[in-house]
Motif scaffolding. Structure first.
Motif, mmCIF file in Angstrom:
data_model
loop_
_atom_site.group_PDB
_atom_site.id
_atom_site.type_symbol
_atom_site.label_atom_id
_atom_site.label_comp_id
_atom_site.label_asym_id
_atom_site.label_seq_id
_atom_site.Cartn_x
_atom_site.Cartn_y
_atom_site.Cartn_z
ATOM 1 N N LYS A 98 0.812 -1.219 0.000
ATOM 2 C CA LYS A 98 0.000 0.000 0.000
ATOM 3 C C LYS A 98 0.847 1.272 0.000
ATOM 4 O O LYS A 98 0.465 2.291 0.570
ATOM 5 N N PHE A 99 2.023 1.176 -0.607
ATOM 6 C CA PHE A 99 2.918 2.324 -0.795
ATOM 7 C C PHE A 99 3.422 2.926 0.522
ATOM 8 O O PHE A 99 3.822 4.085 0.562
ATOM 9 N N LYS A 100 3.414 2.120 1.578
ATOM 10 C CA LYS A 100 3.933 2.574 2.867
ATOM 11 C C LYS A 100 5.080 1.656 3.269
ATOM 12 O O LYS A 100 4.858 0.553 3.776
ATOM 13 N N GLY A 101 6.308 2.119 3.026
ATOM 14 C CA GLY A 101 7.463 1.266 3.248
ATOM 15 C C GLY A 101 8.429 1.792 4.280
ATOM 16 O O GLY A 101 8.062 2.533 5.192
ATOM 17 N N GLY A 102 9.689 1.410 4.117
ATOM 18 C CA GLY A 102 10.729 1.773 5.074
ATOM 19 C C GLY A 102 11.335 3.135 4.792
ATOM 20 O O GLY A 102 10.834 3.911 3.974
ATOM 21 N N LYS A 103 12.449 3.393 5.458
ATOM 22 C CA LYS A 103 13.050 4.728 5.408
ATOM 23 C C LYS A 103 14.293 4.809 4.537
ATOM 24 O O LYS A 103 15.033 5.778 4.587
ATOM 25 N N ALA A 104 14.544 3.763 3.778
ATOM 26 C CA ALA A 104 15.529 3.795 2.681
ATOM 27 C C ALA A 104 16.979 3.599 3.082
ATOM 28 O O ALA A 104 17.854 3.600 2.226
ATOM 29 N N VAL A 105 17.267 3.415 4.345
ATOM 30 C CA VAL A 105 18.663 3.360 4.776
ATOM 31 C C VAL A 105 19.368 2.097 4.267
ATOM 32 O O VAL A 105 20.393 2.172 3.581
ATOM 33 N N ALA A 106 18.827 0.927 4.602
ATOM 34 C CA ALA A 106 19.495 -0.327 4.238
ATOM 35 C C ALA A 106 19.525 -0.538 2.727
ATOM 36 O O ALA A 106 20.549 -0.959 2.167
ATOM 37 N N THR A 107 18.422 -0.239 2.053
ATOM 38 C CA THR A 107 18.376 -0.442 0.607
ATOM 39 C C THR A 107 19.322 0.512 -0.113
ATOM 40 O O THR A 107 19.989 0.132 -1.086
ATOM 41 N N SER A 108 19.414 1.743 0.375
ATOM 42 C CA SER A 108 20.383 2.690 -0.192
ATOM 43 C C SER A 108 21.803 2.160 -0.008
ATOM 44 O O SER A 108 22.640 2.243 -0.917
ATOM 45 N N GLY A 109 22.059 1.608 1.168
ATOM 46 C CA GLY A 109 23.368 1.014 1.416
ATOM 47 C C GLY A 109 23.655 -0.126 0.460
ATOM 48 O O GLY A 109 24.782 -0.288 -0.020
ATOM 49 N N PRO A 117 31.879 -0.668 -3.050
ATOM 50 C CA PRO A 117 31.958 -1.528 -1.859
ATOM 51 C C PRO A 117 32.743 -0.907 -0.702
ATOM 52 O O PRO A 117 32.358 -1.053 0.460
ATOM 53 N N LEU A 118 33.832 -0.214 -1.010
ATOM 54 C CA LEU A 118 34.621 0.411 0.051
ATOM 55 C C LEU A 118 33.806 1.483 0.766
ATOM 56 O O LEU A 118 33.846 1.586 2.001
ATOM 57 N N LEU A 119 33.068 2.262 0.005
ATOM 58 C CA LEU A 119 32.202 3.275 0.610
ATOM 59 C C LEU A 119 31.180 2.610 1.518
ATOM 60 O O LEU A 119 30.925 3.079 2.633
ATOM 61 N N PHE A 120 30.607 1.510 1.068
ATOM 62 C CA PHE A 120 29.624 0.796 1.885
ATOM 63 C C PHE A 120 30.236 0.345 3.210
ATOM 64 O O PHE A 120 29.631 0.510 4.275
ATOM 65 N N LEU A 121 31.435 -0.208 3.150
ATOM 66 C CA LEU A 121 32.089 -0.691 4.371
ATOM 67 C C LEU A 121 32.369 0.455 5.341
ATOM 68 O O LEU A 121 32.188 0.305 6.556
ATOM 69 N N THR A 122 32.800 1.594 4.810
ATOM 70 C CA THR A 122 33.045 2.734 5.701
ATOM 71 C C THR A 122 31.729 3.263 6.266
ATOM 72 O O THR A 122 31.677 3.710 7.412
ATOM 73 N N ALA A 125 30.852 1.141 9.224
ATOM 74 C CA ALA A 125 31.702 1.491 10.365
ATOM 75 C C ALA A 125 31.267 2.815 10.988
ATOM 76 O O ALA A 125 31.169 2.940 12.219
ATOM 77 N N VAL A 126 30.987 3.795 10.137
ATOM 78 C CA VAL A 126 30.566 5.113 10.627
ATOM 79 C C VAL A 126 29.214 5.014 11.329
ATOM 80 O O VAL A 126 29.000 5.629 12.382
ATOM 81 N N PHE A 127 28.308 4.230 10.762
ATOM 82 C CA PHE A 127 26.987 4.064 11.386
ATOM 83 C C PHE A 127 27.121 3.523 12.808
ATOM 84 O O PHE A 127 26.524 4.053 13.751
ATOM 85 N N TYR A 147 27.643 11.801 6.126
ATOM 86 C CA TYR A 147 29.031 11.371 5.910
ATOM 87 C C TYR A 147 29.216 10.870 4.476
ATOM 88 O O TYR A 147 30.201 11.205 3.804
ATOM 89 N N THR A 148 28.258 10.072 4.015
ATOM 90 C CA THR A 148 28.347 9.503 2.670
ATOM 91 C C THR A 148 28.327 10.599 1.609
ATOM 92 O O THR A 148 29.038 10.519 0.602
ATOM 93 N N THR A 149 27.530 11.620 1.848
ATOM 94 C CA THR A 149 27.478 12.747 0.912
ATOM 95 C C THR A 149 28.830 13.447 0.831
ATOM 96 O O THR A 149 29.329 13.743 -0.263
ATOM 97 N N VAL A 150 29.435 13.686 1.988
ATOM 98 C CA VAL A 150 30.753 14.334 2.013
ATOM 99 C C VAL A 150 31.792 13.447 1.328
ATOM 100 O O VAL A 150 32.604 13.918 0.523
ATOM 101 N N TYR A 151 31.756 12.154 1.632
ATOM 102 C CA TYR A 151 32.688 11.198 1.016
ATOM 103 C C TYR A 151 32.578 11.258 -0.506
ATOM 104 O O TYR A 151 33.587 11.274 -1.224
ATOM 105 N N SER A 152 31.348 11.276 -0.993
ATOM 106 C CA SER A 152 31.133 11.243 -2.444
ATOM 107 C C SER A 152 31.729 12.461 -3.142
ATOM 108 O O SER A 152 32.131 12.379 -4.309
ATOM 109 N N LEU A 153 31.800 13.579 -2.433
ATOM 110 C CA LEU A 153 32.342 14.800 -3.031
ATOM 111 C C LEU A 153 33.810 14.649 -3.418
ATOM 112 O O LEU A 153 34.290 15.331 -4.322
#
Length: 197
Positions: A98-109, A117-122, A125-127, A147-153
């Motif tokens: 019914k279009f009511k799901g989670g908050k996107a954290v794990a799936t985004s990961g 993969p290295l970004l995922f591992l960090t 660790a950061v989480f 943190y991930t946004t800053v890393y990506s920059l």
């Protein structure tokens, strides 16, 4: 046509309600009727326990990873991050729940596990570092997104920067009620890292 089908498939993959399925299988309950009412991993842990919650986390991560791999599997010229975003949208707004799901954290990961993969591992660790310090899952998720946004920059990958910023914005938005509870000091803290029962 094939590209459209790929995005639909990625969305449907993300729409699989892991928390709902595991809740029914492990405890015979609908986790939407317990705890925060959310289908995501945090509510799964609180409602179903560590073992079942861990399965939900793994399944939600896997959804993002598989979706990001779809272009390679199907030999379709779509960037894996874009396919992954479709799965994240499916996770947040699942057609099967019914279009009511989670908050996107794990799936985004999971998407980033496929692409960086290295970004995922960090990120993991950061989480856990933020979780150890704050004892708030929601705040740790938000801070990990930042943190991930800053890393990506620093990667000079403009699409990665754009996608991570987009996903982080969604994570923050989906946690808006948690932010209010943190400010009001009513957000529950985890106890297992502090040794409390």
């Amino acid at each position: 046509m094939l590209i459209a089908l790929l995005f639909i498939l990625a969305y449907l993959l993300g729409s699989i309600p892991s928390g709902l399925i595991v809740g029914k299988a492990a405890k015979g309950i609908d986790i939407r009727e317990h705890g925060s009412g959310n289908l995501g991993a945090t509510n799964a842990f609180r409602t179903l326990g560590v073992k079942a919650g861990s399965i939900v986390v793994a399944a939600d991560i896997l959804k993002g990873t598989l979706a990001a791999f779809l272009p390679a599997i199907l030999h379709i010229g779509v960037h894996p991050l874009l396919a992954g975003v479709a799965a994240v949208i499916g996770h947040m707004f699942p057609v099967f729940a019914k279009f009511k799901g989670g908050k996107a954290v794990a799936t985004s990961g999971g998407v980033l596990l496929c692409y960086q993969p290295l970004l995922f591992l960090t990120m993991v660790a950061v989480f856990f570092l933020f979780l150890y310090i704050t004892k708030y899952v929601s705040l740790s998720s938000i801070l990990t997104g930042l943190y991930t946004t800053v890393y990506s920059l620093f990667t000079k990958d403009l699409l990665l920067v754009a996608v991570v910023a987009f996903l982080t914005a969604f994570v923050v938005y989906r946690h808006r009620t948690n932010i209010k509870r943190i400010i009001d000091k009513t957000e529950p803290k985890i106890k297992w890292m502090s040794g409390k029962r």
